[in-house]
Design an enzyme around this catalytic site. Sequence first.
Site, PDB file in Angstrom:
ATOM      1  N   TYR A   1      74.013 -26.237   8.532  1.00  0.00           N
ATOM      2  CA  TYR A   1      74.007 -24.891   9.116  1.00  0.00           C
ATOM      3  C   TYR A   1      72.582 -24.369   9.272  1.00  0.00           C
ATOM      4  CZ  TYR A   1      79.014 -24.544   9.384  1.00  0.00           C
ATOM      5  OH  TYR A   1      80.312 -24.763   9.770  1.00  0.00           O
TER       6      TYR A   1
ATOM      7  N   VAL B   1      79.670 -19.063  17.262  1.00  0.00           N
ATOM      8  CA  VAL B   1      79.107 -18.398  16.080  1.00  0.00           C
ATOM      9  C   VAL B   1      77.619 -18.133  16.271  1.00  0.00           C
ATOM     10  CG1 VAL B   1      80.829 -19.434  14.537  1.00  0.00           C
ATOM     11  CG2 VAL B   1      78.641 -20.620  14.932  1.00  0.00           C
TER      12      VAL B   1
ATOM     13  N   HIS C   1      85.419 -16.860  15.366  1.00  0.00           N
ATOM     14  CA  HIS C   1      85.097 -17.915  14.393  1.00  0.00           C
ATOM     15  C   HIS C   1      83.910 -17.535  13.513  1.00  0.00           C
ATOM     16  CE1 HIS C   1      87.293 -21.046  17.138  1.00  0.00           C
ATOM     17  NE2 HIS C   1      88.103 -20.230  16.519  1.00  0.00           N
TER      18      HIS C   1
ATOM     19  N   CYS D   1      75.741 -13.682  -8.776  1.00  0.00           N
ATOM     20  CA  CYS D   1      76.610 -14.270  -9.800  1.00  0.00           C
ATOM     21  C   CYS D   1      76.406 -15.772  -9.981  1.00  0.00           C
ATOM     22  CB  CYS D   1      78.074 -13.999  -9.442  1.00  0.00           C
ATOM     23  SG  CYS D   1      78.693 -15.085  -8.147  1.00  0.00           S
TER      24      CYS D   1
ATOM     25  N   THR E   1      85.388 -23.533  27.411  1.00  0.00           N
ATOM     26  CA  THR E   1      86.115 -23.972  26.224  1.00  0.00           C
ATOM     27  C   THR E   1      87.056 -25.117  26.580  1.00  0.00           C
ATOM     28  OG1 THR E   1      87.558 -23.312  24.399  1.00  0.00           O
ATOM     29  CG2 THR E   1      87.927 -22.187  26.509  1.00  0.00           C
TER      30      THR E   1
ATOM     31  N   ALA F   1      78.759 -22.527  33.714  1.00  0.00           N
ATOM     32  CA  ALA F   1      78.909 -21.071  33.637  1.00  0.00           C
ATOM     33  C   ALA F   1      77.670 -20.342  34.147  1.00  0.00           C
ATOM     34  CB  ALA F   1      79.187 -20.669  32.185  1.00  0.00           C
TER      35      ALA F   1
END
Length: 251
Positions: free
Chosen positions: A66, A102, A118, A150, A188, A231
Amino acid sequence: MIIPPLLLKSLATATRVAALTGAGISAESGVPTFRGANGLWKEMRAEELASMEGFLKNPALVWEWYAHRRAILQTVQPNAGHRALVDLERLYPGLVVITQNVDGLHRRAGSSRVYELHGNIERNSCTACGEPHPSTAVALRDGRPMCTRCGGLVRPDVVWFGELLPEEEWEESVRASRAADLFLSIGTSGLVFPAASLPLVARDAGAVVVEVNPEESPLTVAADVSLRGPAGEVLPALVEAARGVTRSPRA
Ligand code: APR
């Protein structure tokens, strides 16, 4: 590009427009798609990188992946396709963008109503206490992303395979699809549900469904019009066509 009469008529009468987008709309910005020629899932195993199981098995690998995708996003800009949707929003106020991406590029382009089905790769939160973490504020221990509050594992706020979509975004997306009289499905493959069901929801509610994709997809059969091309070329042509028609909004 020749715009079919059915679409010209819809551009003249439409008042409620919704657009579903996928990785294809960001391809011309240099963001890899998932299933295209050099798609991410061609090179890597989705279940290893985009599932809770994969993350728990190797959080450092998933976090690194990521971080790599976020680094790409630092170097890219919204393209003519993203910008055309902003222009369309000016012509059809209230236009809703429903994205599976995303990458945050629709908001960066200036679209004001964006539902991120998403999630968003720039947001992260602790899997234990839920504490939000900007990507730059995550402590790494042996490459593992750790919560600064934490000590739990921090994960990106994206929807992984087998996970539920964010409820509000999903409900608003269904609402907008049902209300639309013109529905654009852009870039898509239509393989991932429930997002891929939205063009069918719109069609069944009476919308004119338009597919924008250089290639055929499982959605082609459900579309009233398929515009074959990238597009970044097709959407500006659609904006020009919309500017050229005499608007007679349906009551
Ligand atoms: N313009 C328009 N469409 C394009 C372009 C372009 N320039 N380039 C490629 N496409 C099309 C491809 O033909 C393909 O049909 O975009 C589609 C991209 O399909 P996928 O890679 O499967 O991406 P997407 O449909 O967004 O995937 C859905 O799957 O992996 C998960 O969560 C991930 O949101 C993603 C979901």
